[in-house]
Scaffold this motif. Structure first.
Motif, PDB file in Angstrom:
ATOM      1  N   UNK A  75       0.893  -1.078   0.057  1.00 28.16           N
ATOM      2  CA  UNK A  75      -0.090   0.077  -0.073  1.00 28.16           C
ATOM      3  C   UNK A  75       0.836   1.117  -0.002  1.00 28.16           C
ATOM      4  N   UNK A  76       1.016   1.935  -1.107  1.00 27.03           N
ATOM      5  CA  UNK A  76       1.642   3.081  -1.260  1.00 27.03           C
ATOM      6  C   UNK A  76       0.824   4.495  -1.077  1.00 27.03           C
ATOM      7  N   UNK A 105       8.160  -1.849  -7.874  1.00 32.70           N
ATOM      8  CA  UNK A 105       8.303  -2.096  -9.208  1.00 32.70           C
ATOM      9  C   UNK A 105       8.148  -3.580  -9.776  1.00 32.70           C
ATOM     10  N   UNK A 106       7.392  -4.301  -8.796  1.00 29.98           N
ATOM     11  CA  UNK A 106       7.615  -5.798  -9.218  1.00 29.98           C
ATOM     12  C   UNK A 106       6.353  -6.146 -10.197  1.00 29.98           C
ATOM     13  N   UNK A 114      -9.220  -2.946   0.349  1.00 33.92           N
ATOM     14  CA  UNK A 114      -8.322  -3.603  -0.287  1.00 33.92           C
ATOM     15  C   UNK A 114      -7.743  -4.692   0.234  1.00 33.92           C
ATOM     16  N   UNK A 115      -7.269  -4.603   1.453  1.00 29.82           N
ATOM     17  CA  UNK A 115      -6.559  -5.616   2.119  1.00 29.82           C
ATOM     18  C   UNK A 115      -7.506  -6.820   2.389  1.00 29.82           C
ATOM     19  N   UNK A 158      -0.716  -4.459  -5.391  1.00 35.54           N
ATOM     20  CA  UNK A 158      -0.400  -3.108  -4.809  1.00 35.54           C
ATOM     21  C   UNK A 158      -1.650  -2.011  -5.178  1.00 35.54           C
ATOM     22  N   UNK A 159      -1.819  -1.290  -4.090  1.00 35.24           N
ATOM     23  CA  UNK A 159      -2.650  -0.336  -4.020  1.00 35.24           C
ATOM     24  C   UNK A 159      -1.875   1.014  -4.084  1.00 35.24           C
ATOM     25  N   UNK A 160      -2.060   1.739  -4.957  1.00 33.60           N
ATOM     26  CA  UNK A 160      -1.385   3.180  -5.106  1.00 33.60           C
ATOM     27  C   UNK A 160      -2.167   4.340  -4.983  1.00 33.60           C
TER      28      UNK A 160
END
Length: 385
Positions: A55-56, A64-65, A228-229, A72-74
């Motif tokens: 979570x960013x 960057x994977x 999201x989680x 990922x939640x951006x």
């Protein structure tokens, strides 16, 4: 192939402990390597075949994977993030279990909403029957869409045409087998055939509908990240969170890590959080039995031997910010921010009181800290608008 250089990384950050509480906090000044370490840890754990959830909360994250086990939640995705997260969660619910449903209810109630999410189709085409029949869709999809649209527009079935899901009252099988999930599974087809213009989503507070985009940024940040989680977590996942304090009410910062652990402990995740917030650390220290704090300098992170301490000590010990030892001051500042966030005092009154404290302060670093408190107050008001 990713080569992980772990010579400067504490072993406690490598691999989940398979326990109900595995909580780790990374601290350090900007440039100390926290974001880089989170990215390296994501690749390391993916290389060990663990599911990694990131979570960013900044627009400059370094994740960057492209691994299929990496989710990922951006926050950089902008205004559509909350809506897309809720929609995707409902798609996942179609093939999942009841405990995720309960977590959505708990999340909404914790933030202050009713455990209800509502949906409404915009601009249903009155000629939908002819358009669906004349389309080139497979016969099974035509049958599904016809059943869904006929049921939705039946005023005897639902007079207001707003569909509610109460996560405390609904049974999982009722939702799973309901036409409600068809909204999201076939949204793209419905729009491409111009059968609808879109789908509105509503939250609820005190039994009132609140359009999703009318919630505060702090509310949306917390709703989005926790839902999201809920939708993607699996047993023994690794959760990496970068700067969760962004947009969050001070009360939610204090309770942030405890809330995540309480919601997801039965999955036994490894939680690694990078933060600048003394409130997040203070809350974790008060409520966690197995908290580990790692302080970074130039990419080298060392486990701190910490005891439960107050906010002033946290500024000194973990952030190298000196303030006079004054528990009353920290509690007073938190109280003032909570009053401001709950609209029990206005911004002018808040600024006046903090300025008075600042005028009476004799410590330059404390005055600088109070400047940051003033800015936090202004940000709280901006987030509430």
């Amino acid at each position: 192939m990713f080569i992980f250089d772990n010579k400067n990384i504490p072993s406690q950050l490598l691999l989940p402990s398979n326990s109900d509480e595995d909580i780790n906090i990374l601290i350090g000044e900007n440039g100390s390597g926290k974001s880089t370490l989170l990215n390296d840890l994501s690749k390391f754990h993916l290389g060990q075949n663990y599911n990694v959830i990131a979570i960013a909360n900044t627009i400059y994250d370094k994740f960057n994977s492209r691994n299929l086990h990496f989710k990922i939640l951006r926050s950089s995705l902008g205004k559509t993030l909350a809506r897309n997260t809720i929609v995707n969660a409902f798609k996942i619910l179609a093939n999942d279990d009841l405990k995720r449903l309960r977590n959505i209810a708990n999340t909404l109630e914790y933030i202050g909403f009713d455990p209800v999410i509502s949906f409404k189709l915009k601009g249903v085409n009155p000629d939908f029957r002819d358009k669906v029949i004349d389309s080139e869709l497979p016969g099974e999809e035509i049958e599904i869409l016809m059943y869904f649209l006929n049921r939705y527009v039946d005023r005897e079935f639902y007079e207001e045409k707003i569909v509610n899901i109460n996560f405390n009252n609904e049974k999982f099988e009722d939702i799973k087998n309901s036409y409600l999930l068809t909204m999201f599974l076939y949204e793209k087809q419905l729009k491409s055939l111009k059968l609808i213009r879109g789908i509105d989503i509503y939250l609820h507070k005190n039994n009132q509908h609140i359009p999703l985009n009318k919630a505060s940024s702090g509310e949306l940040t917390l709703v989005t990240s926790l839902i999201y989680l809920t939708s993607v977590i699996t047993e023994n996942s690794v959760i990496l969170i970068d700067e969760p304090e962004n947009s969050l009410h001070p009360k939610w910062q204090i309770e942030y890590i405890t809330r995540i652990n309480n919601l997801f402990y039965f999955y036994q995740p490894k939680i690694i959080v990078a933060t600048h917030s003394p409130l997040i650390i203070n809350g974790a220290e008060m409520n966690s039995q197995n908290l580990k704090i790692f302080k970074g300098t130039n990419g080298n992170f060392i486990l701190e031997l910490n005891e439960k301490i107050n906010v002033e000590e946290i500024y000194q010990e973990y952030f190298d910010v000196t303030t006079p030892e004054n528990r009353y001051l920290s509690e007073n500042l938190i109280d003032k921010m909570n009053l401001l966030a709950s609209k029990n005092i206005g911004l002018d009154e808040f600024l006046k009181e903090i300025n008075n404290i600042q005028d009476n302060s004799y410590d330059e670093k404390q005055k600088k800290l109070l400047d940051e408190v003033l800015e936090m107050g202004k940000k709280i008001i901006t987030d509430l608008e």
